[in-house]
Enzyme design. Structure first.
Site, PDB file in Angstrom:
ATOM      1  N   GLU A 107      58.430 -27.467  38.204  1.00  0.00           N
ATOM      2  CA  GLU A 107      59.632 -26.893  37.575  1.00  0.00           C
ATOM      3  C   GLU A 107      60.206 -25.785  38.453  1.00  0.00           C
ATOM      4  O   GLU A 107      61.414 -25.658  38.619  1.00  0.00           O
ATOM      5  CB  GLU A 107      59.295 -26.386  36.176  1.00  0.00           C
ATOM      6  CG  GLU A 107      58.966 -27.530  35.219  1.00  0.00           C
ATOM      7  CD  GLU A 107      58.506 -27.053  33.864  1.00  0.00           C
ATOM      8  OE1 GLU A 107      57.473 -26.354  33.793  1.00  0.00           O
ATOM      9  OE2 GLU A 107      59.153 -27.383  32.869  1.00  0.00           O
ATOM     10  N   GLU A 127      51.704 -31.637  31.827  1.00  0.00           N
ATOM     11  CA  GLU A 127      51.580 -30.866  30.585  1.00  0.00           C
ATOM     12  C   GLU A 127      51.116 -31.726  29.408  1.00  0.00           C
ATOM     13  O   GLU A 127      50.380 -31.267  28.547  1.00  0.00           O
ATOM     14  CB  GLU A 127      52.897 -30.206  30.228  1.00  0.00           C
ATOM     15  CG  GLU A 127      53.284 -29.033  31.120  1.00  0.00           C
ATOM     16  CD  GLU A 127      54.000 -29.454  32.392  1.00  0.00           C
ATOM     17  OE1 GLU A 127      53.891 -30.613  32.807  1.00  0.00           O
ATOM     18  OE2 GLU A 127      54.668 -28.582  33.001  1.00  0.00           O
TER      19      GLU A 127
HETATM   20  N1  T1G Z   1      45.996 -22.517  35.654  1.00  0.00           N
HETATM   21  C1  T1G Z   1      44.883 -21.794  35.904  1.00  0.00           C
HETATM   22  N2  T1G Z   1      43.850 -22.233  36.671  1.00  0.00           N
HETATM   23  C2  T1G Z   1      43.960 -23.461  37.197  1.00  0.00           C
HETATM   24  C3  T1G Z   1      45.094 -24.277  36.990  1.00  0.00           C
HETATM   25  C4  T1G Z   1      46.140 -23.762  36.177  1.00  0.00           C
HETATM   26  N3  T1G Z   1      47.246 -24.462  35.939  1.00  0.00           N
HETATM   27  N4  T1G Z   1      44.885 -25.446  37.662  1.00  0.00           N
HETATM   28  C5  T1G Z   1      43.683 -25.336  38.248  1.00  0.00           C
HETATM   29  N5  T1G Z   1      43.126 -24.160  37.983  1.00  0.00           N
HETATM   30  C6  T1G Z   1      41.826 -23.674  38.455  1.00  0.00           C
HETATM   31  C7  T1G Z   1      40.676 -24.453  37.836  1.00  0.00           C
HETATM   32  O1  T1G Z   1      40.386 -23.944  36.551  1.00  0.00           O
HETATM   33  C8  T1G Z   1      39.587 -24.188  38.836  1.00  0.00           C
HETATM   34  O2  T1G Z   1      39.130 -22.864  38.596  1.00  0.00           O
HETATM   35  C9  T1G Z   1      40.338 -24.179  40.166  1.00  0.00           C
HETATM   36  O3  T1G Z   1      41.717 -23.908  39.845  1.00  0.00           O
HETATM   37  C10 T1G Z   1      40.254 -25.494  40.880  1.00  0.00           C
HETATM   38  O4  T1G Z   1      40.655 -26.489  39.930  1.00  0.00           O
HETATM   39  C11 T1G Z   1      55.478 -24.109  31.791  1.00  0.00           C
HETATM   40  C12 T1G Z   1      53.241 -24.787  30.484  1.00  0.00           C
HETATM   41  C13 T1G Z   1      45.462 -28.597  40.433  1.00  0.00           C
HETATM   42  C14 T1G Z   1      44.809 -31.020  40.494  1.00  0.00           C
HETATM   43  O5  T1G Z   1      47.932 -29.066  34.090  1.00  0.00           O
HETATM   44  O6  T1G Z   1      45.110 -30.701  37.445  1.00  0.00           O
HETATM   45  O7  T1G Z   1      52.630 -25.574  33.802  1.00  0.00           O
HETATM   46  O8  T1G Z   1      36.716 -23.454  38.262  1.00  0.00           O
HETATM   47  O9  T1G Z   1      38.427 -27.649  39.863  1.00  0.00           O
HETATM   48  O10 T1G Z   1      39.811 -30.844  41.401  1.00  0.00           O
HETATM   49  O11 T1G Z   1      55.740 -26.428  31.902  1.00  0.00           O
HETATM   50  O12 T1G Z   1      43.094 -28.222  38.782  1.00  0.00           O
HETATM   51  O13 T1G Z   1      37.548 -22.628  40.491  1.00  0.00           O
HETATM   52  O14 T1G Z   1      37.452 -21.055  38.510  1.00  0.00           O
HETATM   53  O15 T1G Z   1      40.514 -28.756  38.921  1.00  0.00           O
HETATM   54  O16 T1G Z   1      41.076 -29.693  43.311  1.00  0.00           O
HETATM   55  C15 T1G Z   1      50.233 -27.569  34.093  1.00  0.00           C
HETATM   56  C16 T1G Z   1      45.966 -28.458  36.007  1.00  0.00           C
HETATM   57  C17 T1G Z   1      49.899 -26.274  33.431  1.00  0.00           C
HETATM   58  C18 T1G Z   1      47.426 -28.677  36.367  1.00  0.00           C
HETATM   59  C19 T1G Z   1      43.254 -29.236  41.305  1.00  0.00           C
HETATM   60  N6  T1G Z   1      49.373 -27.780  35.229  1.00  0.00           N
HETATM   61  N7  T1G Z   1      45.112 -28.439  37.181  1.00  0.00           N
HETATM   62  O17 T1G Z   1      42.145 -30.054  41.072  1.00  0.00           O
HETATM   63  O18 T1G Z   1      40.253 -28.388  41.427  1.00  0.00           O
HETATM   64  S1  T1G Z   1      50.874 -26.006  31.988  1.00  0.00           S
HETATM   65  C20 T1G Z   1      48.259 -28.526  35.126  1.00  0.00           C
HETATM   66  C21 T1G Z   1      44.720 -29.612  37.775  1.00  0.00           C
HETATM   67  C22 T1G Z   1      52.432 -25.712  32.629  1.00  0.00           C
HETATM   68  C23 T1G Z   1      54.834 -25.370  32.272  1.00  0.00           C
HETATM   69  C24 T1G Z   1      53.544 -25.682  31.630  1.00  0.00           C
HETATM   70  C25 T1G Z   1      43.724 -29.466  38.882  1.00  0.00           C
HETATM   71  C26 T1G Z   1      44.344 -29.574  40.271  1.00  0.00           C
HETATM   72  P1  T1G Z   1      37.611 -22.472  38.996  1.00  0.00           P
HETATM   73  P2  T1G Z   1      39.905 -27.897  39.954  1.00  0.00           P
HETATM   74  P3  T1G Z   1      40.771 -29.813  41.868  1.00  0.00           P
END
Ligand code: T1G
Length: 696
Positions: A107, A127
């Site tokens: 976004e 999301e």
């Molecule tokens: N927020 C906070 N921490 C996050 C994060 C996030 N969005 N994504 C990953 N982490 C942390 C995770 O907890 C871990 O922490 C580390 O990064 C590595 O992640 C307004 C409301 C990006 C594909 O849903 O799909 O945006 O354990 O082990 O396998 O519209 O993480 O090291 O302490 O998964 O390489 C939307 C979620 C949010 C993406 C990487 N975004 N993340 O995968 O590593 S809502 C998501 C993932 C939003 C807006 C809305 C995956 C990854 P730690 P990992 P990975």
């Protein structure tokens, strides 16, 4: 906290770089950093164009999910404000995208006027997988940039798309080979040289003459596939608004949907699972930088259902396996089964013929333990009998090289006792796979008292490599999942005694969301397994064996599907459970013989007794330190026992039901005449309820 955003100027082009490890999640500090850098770049007269970029790993993985429900989530500037600042910048802004560009991260990129990307950058709006919808304009900008159908697929599925596949759309203006930032600077210079007008996604129209017809078709499809989850349909309606409403009105539809979903229990559950699955990998007393042992070659003992499935996990990720059986016939059968499984997958188009051969070439059958001399990890999946385990581990101790990890797939036998059969108990632990082992994600990593830290850390890393979700368990009968399952089964059996029938109990629990009710599950697994376990335990305890209804079924030869009848009866070759008057008569006879007057039982009571039995045992598992955290218990029960994902796991379910209410129900059950002592609320549960706290 140091500023996670840097600003550098290259001739007329400013470059704003986001660098907040690990994945540039858009928390309050990063949002403020971007806004400040943007203000600086726009205030600098020497700057005529701006590039916004992240790191090689991530442009941004979206909103910071750890901020949800905290004041920081709404702390200004919020994400929508930052995106508008990009879009309203008087100077062209070029997004330079590498790595993960997800959710709020995409976004943010769509707020830029132009975008360039590395070919393998991952762009997506996941999301919906958190029970949400894109809440910062994504449902309105994406259709304007890539078209209605592509946008709807991306938003409703939540699956990412490689930038290369989006080249040629207004979302990706150019794929950059080599140095991304340099390529972005050159692109920005080109925008200036050509005097290109600032292209704001919000000003574009969604070009889709067949849009309404497509949306109607999509409504039917999405409605059918999103049982228990409200997010997919709300995603669809928000995207639909982009087709027939002005941008700002569409954003209002999106915002209403986002706020409603953020408050939903389903989203609470999915966000809990997202965090829980990542927390499970963290072992409190184990340094994150523990040196791992090298695991290049694996040995598996037993080519039966479990051994074969375990073997496949390693073949699937290119790790060679030596598979040991005692007899050639059993070995040949096991290898043939593995090949047949791969060929069945190939017939479904999910494997190429050459991949089947590649995987089969990685497994070597043997009849001799000597083949394990250079194995780095050996996993036994032999008969669940301690004498057999003793023989296996004494042999492994003699044959395997120093440093080899020796693991048992036992589902309940004592790992400490198994380790004591070797001179290297520090190298021994449990790796409890769930059948079918090549399919079920859950792996219980059972830590013995002597298990070395690096053995545990290495096993967790192996689990991740073979795509399992690993939960560390201490040593107790049944570890985490099966121990809770035993209590759940006892609660269900108590309901049969009290007046309910299998079909009512299964029906109520399946309506609650359990993949399969306990009586259908018993008929599938085989009632004789529980029968043997109860006789073993009575024998070990030195007490007389007192048959329960399930044992009476076994005495009548009714073991379940494998004998054509158990709790239910089954037509030949079919698995549909048919309520059976023979079972009902057997239950009535049991009640009469035990002077039980059956009573009417509500479905609500079925759910309370069965689910709270799980919760209460989970609380005991926690207070005994068998599980490190409540969310581990949820991850185990979601991934190994068919607990409904939309409820987040038994421990979260209890939190949302209110722990004081759980305690009151358990106390009611415990006060009944002749009630089992296990209905007494666990001390930890009482403590948390008293203190107004929760498990998760
Ligand atoms: N927020 C906070 N921490 C996050 C994060 C996030 N969005 N994504 C990953 N982490 C942390 C995770 O907890 C871990 O922490 C580390 O990064 C590595 O992640 C307004 C409301 C990006 C594909 O849903 O799909 O945006 O354990 O082990 O396998 O519209 O993480 O090291 O302490 O998964 O390489 C939307 C979620 C949010 C993406 C990487 N975004 N993340 O995968 O590593 S809502 C998501 C993932 C939003 C807006 C809305 C995956 C990854 P730690 P990992 P990975």
């Amino acid at each position: 906290m140091s500023n996670p955003v840097s600003l550098s100027v290259h001739g007329p082009v400013a470059v704003i770089t986001m660098d907040k490890p690990p994945v540039n999640s858009l928390g309050a500090a990063l949002r403020a950093g971007i806004a400040d850098a943007l203000d600086q770049a726009n205030a600098n007269a020497a700057v005529r164009a701006i590039v916004l970029t992240g790191t090689a790993r991530a442009f941004s993985a979206g909103a910071d999910v750890t901020e949800f429900g905290t004041p920081n989530a709404a702390r200004e500037p919020n994400l929508r404000v930052v995106i508008s600042m990009l879009e309203d910048s008087p100077k062209p802004v070029v997004g330079a995208i590498a790595g993960q560009c997800l959710g709020g991260g995409l976004e943010l990129a769509m707020g830029c006027h132009f975008r360039v990307a590395s070919a393998d950058a991952n762009l997506g709006l996941p999301e919906v997988k958190l029970g949400l919808l894109p809440g910062a304009g994504g449902t309105q900008r994406l259709p304007r940039l890539v078209g209605l159908e592509t946008a709807l697929n991306m938003v409703v599925s939540g699956n990412p798309v490689a930038a290369a596949k989006l080249a040629g759309t207004a979302l990706i203006d150019q794929i950059v080979d080599g140095d991304l930032v340099q390529g972005a600077i050159v692109f920005a210079q080109g925008v200036l040289d050509k005097g290109l007008p600032l292209r704001r996604a919000r000003d574009l129209k969604v070009q889709d003459p067949q849009g309404q017809a497509f949306l109607q078709f999509a409504r039917n499809t999405v409605g059918a596939m999103s049982k228990n989850f409200p997010a997919p349909m709300k995603c669809l309606e928000a995207v639909a608004a982009s087709l027939n409403k002005p941008f700002d009105e569409g954003v209002r539809v999106e915002r209403e949907g986002f706020l409603s979903l953020m408050a939903s229990p389903e989203s609470r559950a999915l966000r809990h699972v997202f965090a829980a699955e990542r927390a499970a990998a963290k072992i409190p007393d184990l340094p994150a930088d523990t040196t791992l042992r090298n695991i290049a070659k694996v040995g598996v003992i037993g080519a039966g259902t479990m051994g074969g499935g375990i073997t496949m996990n390693f073949l699937n990720v290119g790790m060679p396996v030596v598979l040991l059986e005692m007899k050639q016939e059993a070995l040949d059968k096991g290898l043939a089964t593995i090949r047949r499984n791969y060929e069945n997958t190939m017939k479904k188009g999910k494997l190429k013929p050459e991949q089947v051969e590649q995987r089969m070439a990685l497994v070597t059958g043997t009849l001799s333990y000597d083949a394990f001399v250079d194995a780095d990890l050996v996993i036994e999946a032999v008969f669940e009998n301690m004498d057999v385990k003793q023989s296996v581990f004494e042999t492994l101790d003699r044959v395997c090289k120093p440093g080899a990890i020796l693991a048992s797939n036992t589902s309940y036998l004592n790992i400490d006792r198994i380790a004591s059969f070797t001179k290297r108990p520090a190298d021994v632990l449990g790796l409890h796979f769930f059948s079918p082992a090549n399919v079920m994600r859950l792996l219980e990593v059972v830590r013995g008292a002597a298990t070395a830290p690096d053995v545990l850390a290495t096993s967790m890393a192996v689990a991740k490599k073979i795509k399992k979700i690993a939960i560390v368990s201490g040593v107790c009968d049944g570890f985490i999942g099966n121990r809770m399952l035993a209590r759940y089964g006892t609660a269900a059996a108590g309901l049969i005694n009290a007046g309910a029938l299998p079909q009512q109990i299964d029906g109520a629990l399946q309506k609650f969301g359990m993949a399969m009710g306990p009586f259908r599950m018993g008929d599938l697994a085989g009632l004789d397994i529980g029968w043997a376990t109860r006789q073993r335990k009575a024998n070990e305890a030195g007490v007389a064996f007192t048959p329960i209804v399930a044992d009476k079924l076994c005495e009548a030869g009714r073991y379940g599907q494998k004998t054509g009848s158990g709790w239910y009866r089954y037509e030949a070759g079919k698995r549909d459970p048919i309520p059976d008057p023979v079972t009902e008569q057997l239950i009535a006879d049991y009640r009469a013989a035990n002077s039980i007057t059956p009573r009417k039982i509500s479905d609500a009571e079925v759910i309370e007794r069965c689910i709270y039995a799980l919760v209460n045992e989970g609380a005991r598992i926690l207070e005994e330190g068998i599980a490190a955290r409540a969310s581990d218990i949820d991850v185990a029960y979601l991934n190994g026992y068919g607990f409904p994902l939309h409820r987040g796991g038994p421990m979260l379910y209890a939190d949302l039901a209110g722990l004081p209410n759980v305690v009151r129900a358990l106390r009611r059950f415990a006060a009944e005449p002749g009630a089992d002592a296990s209905w007494q609320p666990a001390p930890l549960l009482l403590k948390l309820a008293d203190e107004g706290k929760t498990f998760c």
